[in-house]
Structures are given as structure tokens and as C-alpha cells.
Scaffold this active site. Structure first.
Site, short mmCIF file in Angstrom:
data_model
loop_
_atom_site.label_atom_id
_atom_site.label_comp_id
_atom_site.label_asym_id
_atom_site.label_seq_id
_atom_site.Cartn_x
_atom_site.Cartn_y
_atom_site.Cartn_z
N GLU A 224 97.42 36.87 -0.61
CA GLU A 224 98.22 36.63 -1.81
C GLU A 224 99.47 37.46 -1.64
O GLU A 224 99.47 38.68 -1.83
CB GLU A 224 97.43 37.03 -3.07
CG GLU A 224 98.03 36.49 -4.35
CD GLU A 224 98.97 37.48 -4.99
OE1 GLU A 224 100.20 37.29 -4.83
OE2 GLU A 224 98.51 38.42 -5.63
N GLU B 22 113.15 38.67 -3.28
CA GLU B 22 112.22 39.06 -4.34
C GLU B 22 112.67 40.42 -4.87
O GLU B 22 112.64 41.43 -4.16
CB GLU B 22 110.79 39.14 -3.81
CG GLU B 22 109.77 39.43 -4.90
CD GLU B 22 108.35 39.41 -4.39
OE1 GLU B 22 107.43 39.18 -5.20
OE2 GLU B 22 108.14 39.63 -3.18
N SER C 74 103.02 42.39 0.40
CA SER C 74 104.25 41.75 0.86
C SER C 74 103.97 40.72 1.94
O SER C 74 102.98 40.81 2.68
CB SER C 74 105.22 42.80 1.40
OG SER C 74 104.77 43.32 2.63
N THR C 75 104.86 39.76 2.05
CA THR C 75 104.72 38.71 3.08
C THR C 75 104.77 39.28 4.49
O THR C 75 103.95 38.89 5.34
CB THR C 75 105.80 37.63 2.87
OG1 THR C 75 105.58 37.00 1.60
CG2 THR C 75 105.74 36.58 3.96
N CYS D 40 104.34 39.92 -8.50
CA CYS D 40 104.64 38.87 -7.54
C CYS D 40 104.95 37.54 -8.21
O CYS D 40 105.51 36.64 -7.57
CB CYS D 40 103.49 38.71 -6.56
SG CYS D 40 101.90 38.46 -7.36
N LYS E 288 90.51 49.22 0.51
CA LYS E 288 91.59 50.13 0.91
C LYS E 288 92.72 49.97 -0.12
O LYS E 288 93.50 49.04 -0.06
CB LYS E 288 92.08 49.78 2.32
CG LYS E 288 93.38 50.49 2.73
CD LYS E 288 93.26 51.99 2.70
CE LYS E 288 94.61 52.66 2.93
NZ LYS E 288 95.56 52.47 1.81
#
Length: 499
Positions: free
Chosen positions: A272, A403, A251-252, A306, A194
């Protein structure tokens, strides 16, 4: 639904590439397939907002078909092909990517915006994973375990985990899929990919090259969807009992959501996630090396990586010299423009939301005493944003704790080594970190004590197929690349045989 993504009134231009079939289609079961709903959405070039192409807007029903196709493909790929045969196909895939580098890179630049030279580098980087795991396929070893009693054979084998869902980001639309898929397919898994809404074309092109390489039908499937459908599809993949693992880069917050959604089926989750990389320049650093390393990690992909250096700590003794050299390098080497222009070294950000974020972070920093050295403005085209340098950044600014994901180099001055180590580790994420200096004892201390998964010592570009990529704390779970990359896609099995 984001209306800016659906400009169906705009005519899709004639294609200058042959990797994809005509019409908005996904790739399921070895066939190009429109969405069951018949809907599609436009893919835009972030530099000029022109339509690059149109792709299928898949739904959960399409995802169900893709998973079923992967289930059927898995049995054949895992057990009818030997590791040597799988490796040979992966190596052919590598060769095809190298042969079609220009076409793949051009498509990547058009939908993602990065300079063509960077896009070429990404295709080469992607190909390297297929080359690496073509060899690793034959090195997934088990163990013979000494038995505690007579006449028994104890074996440990590594078995493919099954169907894996690979959810990839827009900043490296080919490489992030390649890094996951090469490892998964090498051990016998099948995959449902995806891709991000912003960059689905590179994923579909990868499906075409997979077919050319000889990947059997059902082993590599790609379903595309806009943001409104992506959430439902991702939830389905997490909760499906036919999917044995989720591998996600992004993203986290989204990673945490996928982890929670996967709990109901207790499936393997490889994440990741975001980073907020510290970069420390000690007083004995070679400033030319430090500046070159900063440029490499900070401004690659316009700062949208990242592992990009976000919190740059520079010792007060060499601060002014470093800033002067960095500003000069930025002025000389960073050219903002269309990624297809050979002169361009800085492409646009992915969308206007990313530009807005940079503006807000910069405004907050300047309002709290930071000094603008250069840049700091929107570009003239699309979602372009000037490479920016600010100094005197305070720890209470948003940019010091966020970030950035944009081309802003944010400099903080430090005096004490222990204090800068504490500041660097004062963060809930820990993906990458960078240190520049000459004292081997200090470099070793910081390399060991930085709370990150990867450290660059006098080096700004650290990623390669041979090395394990991943973070600690809220930067993720598991590793991609290297010999460790197959761990996410295999299960250990104990076999006890009496004779």
C-alpha cells in the site's frame, strides 16, 4: 545514523502511561526483550523535540529471533486454535483497545504529534479492524467442486500462508498495524511487526494489548529499529525463506525495493504505497459539501496521509466561490499547535525534513505564478507548518506532480470535463480520488474512469474496516480491509479424494 534521533543525554521523562515496561525493549516470543546489541534510540515528540521514551535498536540478529518465534507460534495458532477461538481472541483485543482508548491515544499523540481527537479516532478505527476480522475468521470459506468422474471428492480450501512480516509507517502507527495484523491473525498467520522509527511506541503498546487479549506467545512480535538498522532488517525479512509474505505501507520507492528484494524467495508481497489523489469539484457541486470534503481529506493528520487530496481541480465557474469558502473554513477550523492541547486541530509534521519539503514545493509554485492565499510559513514549535492555500497552480510545477504529504491545498482551475479527467489520470500512482457534483451521469462516468483504487463521491473520508483499501498502478498491490483483506494471507489448496 541520524544524530537528531539519538539524544541520550536528555533524561527520559517519567511515564504517564502503563502500557510499556521500563527499559528499551522489543516484544518477541511473548516476552519483553532488549536488543542483543544492547543499543537503543530515543523517540521524540515532533512538536517540541523532547524525548518521549527510548526503545531497543534491534539488528538482524534480533529479527532472526523474532522470525523463529513467529515460526513456532504459527504452528500452534493455525492448527490448534479453531477459527471461532481465534475470532474470540481478536474480539477481546477489540474490547481492550476501546477500554484503553485514552491511554493509547495519548501515547500516539506524544510520539506522532497528531491532535488527541484524531488519535482517539485512530484507536477507534484500529479497534474496528479487530472487531471486523473477529467475525471474518469464521467466514473464510472454501469450495466443493463438482468432480468430472465418479467416486471422487474435489475440495478447494484456504490455508494460512504462514509467517508474515508487517512493515508499517509513522502517520497511522496503530491503525496500519491493526489493519494488517487483524486480517493475518484471523486466518491463522503469525506476524513480525517492524514499525517506523518515528513511532515505535504505539506498536509496542499494541503488543501489550495483544498479550492481554490472549494472543499466544510468538504469534505477534514487534521489533524496533532506527533508520540505519531498518534497511538491513527489511532486507532480511524479504529474503528469509521462513517469511511467507511481506505487507508494507509506505513510499513507492521503498515498496519497489522490498518487491525486488522479495523476488529471490517468490513470496507474497502486499504493498500500500504512495498516492497523489485528485479532487475534482464540478460546476454543479454543493460548495459547502465540497469544502467540507476537501477539509476532511486534505488536512487530516496535517495532510500526511496517502489518500490526502493533492491535486485539487475546480471548475472555473465556481472557482472563486470555492476558494473563498475554503479559505474561510481553514481560518475558522484549523488551529496549529501541540496535539495535547484540546484546541489544536493541526499537529506538527513528522520531522524537519517534511517541513523543508513543503517549503521547497511552495517556493517552486510561487516562482511559477501560483498565488498564496493563506499560510505558507513554519510554525513556532518543532516541525510545525501552517495550513496553506495556493491557487493558479500550473501543471509544470513540482507541487502539481508530487505527493505533498503536508498541509498545502493546491488549486488548479479547469474548464473541460474530458481535459480534467485526462489531467487527473496523468499520474503513475492511483490510490484514491474524489469527485464533487450533482449530475449522476457525470459522477458515474468519473467514478468508473478515474484510474484509482478508491473513489469518494461527495465524500472526503472513505476508509473503514468493512471496505477494501488499496490502489492501482504504482500505488500498490493487493487490498487491505473488507472481505478482500484475508486474500493476502491465504493460499488456495486443491484436495482430490477418491472414495
Amino acid at each position: 545514523m541520524n544524530s537528531w534521533r539519538r539524544l541520550s543525554a536528555i533524561k527520559v521523562p517519567s511515564r504517564s502511561y502503563s502500557l510499556l515496561p521500563e527499559g528499551a525493549q522489543s516484544y518477541v516470543g511473548g516476552k519483553w526483550t532488549p536488543s542483543e546489541s544492547g543499543n537503543s534510540f530515543d523517540v521524540l515528540n515532533p512538536f517540541d523535540n523532547q524525548v518521549v521514551d527510548r526503545v531497543a535498536n534491534c539488528t538482524v540478529k534480533d529479527a532472526e529471533k523474532a522470525v523463529q518465534s513467529a515460526v513456532e507460534g504459527f504452528d500452534k495458532w493455525a492448527y490448534s486454535y479453531t477459527a471461532k477461538q481465534r475470532g474470540a481472541i481478536l474480539h477481546k483485543w477489540f474490547e481492550i483497545l476501546i477500554q484503553r482508548e485514552t491511554e493509547l491515544a495519548t501515547l500516539l499523540t506524544k510520539e506522532q504529534g497528531k491532535p488527541l481527537a484524531e488519535a482517539r479516532g485512530e484507536i477507534q478505527y484500529s479497534a474496528a479492524y479487530f472487531d471486523w476480522y473477529a467475525g471474518e475468521a469464521r467466514r473464510v470459506y472454501g469450495q466443493v467442486v463438482p468432480s468430472p468422474v465418479q467416486n471422487r471428492l474435489h475440495l478447494h480450501t484456504r490455508e494460512p500462508i504462514g509467517v508474515v512480516a508487517l512493515i508499517s509507517p509513522w502517520n497511522f502507527p496503530t491503525a496500519m498495524i491493526a489493519r494488517k495484523a487483524a486480517a493475518a491473525l484471523s486466518v491463522g498467520c503469525s506476524a513480525v511487526v517492524k514499525p517506523a522509527e518515528d513511532t515505535p511506541l504505539s506498536a509496542l503498546a499494541l503488543a501489550q494489548t495483544a498479550e492481554e487479549a490472549g494472543i499466544p506467545a510468538g504469534v505477534f512480535n514487534v521489533i524496533t529499529a532506527d533508520r540505519s538498522n531498518t534497511a538491513e532488517i527489511s532486507k532480511f525479512l524479504c529474503e528469509s525463506t521462513d517469511v511467507s509474505a511481506i505487507s508494507f505501507t509506505g513510499s513507492t520507492p521503498v515498496g519497489k525495493l522490498l518487491l525486488a528484494q522479495s523476488a529471490s524467495t517468490v513470496k507474497r508481497v502486499c504493498l500500500e504505497l504512495g498516492g497523489n489523489a485528485p479532487l475534482i469539484v464540478f460546476d454543479d457541486a454543493d460548495l459547502d459539501i465540497a469544502v467540507a470534503g476537501t477539509m476532511a481529506t486534505k488536512f487530516r493528520c496535517s495532510g500526511q496521509t496517502c489518500v490526502s487530496a493533492n491535486r485539487i481541480f475546480v471548475h472555473e465557474k465556481i472557482h472563486d466561490q470555492y476558494v473563498s469558502k475554503l479559505a474561510a473554513a481553514m481560518k475558522e477550523k484549523l488551529v496549529l499547535g501541540d496535539g495535547m492541547d484540546p484546541k489544536t486541530t493541526q499537529g506538527p509534521l513528522v520531522n524537519q525534513k517534511a517541513v523543508d519539503k513543503c517549503e521547497l514545493l511552495l517556493s517552486d509554485a510561487l516562482g511559477k505564478g501560483s498565488e498564496l492565499i493563506c499560510g505558507g510559513k513554519r510554525g513556532e514549535h518543532g516541525s510545525s507548518y501552517e495550513p496553506t492555500l495556493i491557487t493558479n497552480v500550473q501543471s509544470n510545477t513540482n507541487i502539481a506532480n508530487t505527493e505533498i504529504f503536508g498541509p498545502i491545498a493546491s488549486i488548479q482551475k479547469f474548464r473541460d470535463n474530458d481535459e480534467v479527467l485526462q489531467a487527473a489520470n496523468n499520474c503513475r500512482v492511483g490510490l484514491a480520488g474524489y469527485i464533487f457534483g450533482k449530475d449522476p451521469s457525470r459522477l458515474q462516468k468519473f467514478a468508473r474512469r478515474l484510474e484509482v483504487g478508491m473513489v469518494g463521491v461527495n465524500e472526503g473520508l472513505i476508509s473503514c474496516a468493512e471496505a477494501a483499501f488499496g490502489g492501482v498502478k504504482e500505488s500498490g498491490i493487493g487490498r487491505e480491509g473488507g472481505a478482500q483483506g484475508v486474500d493476502e494471507f491465504t493460499n488456495w489448496k486443491y484436495i482430490c479424494t477418491q472414495y
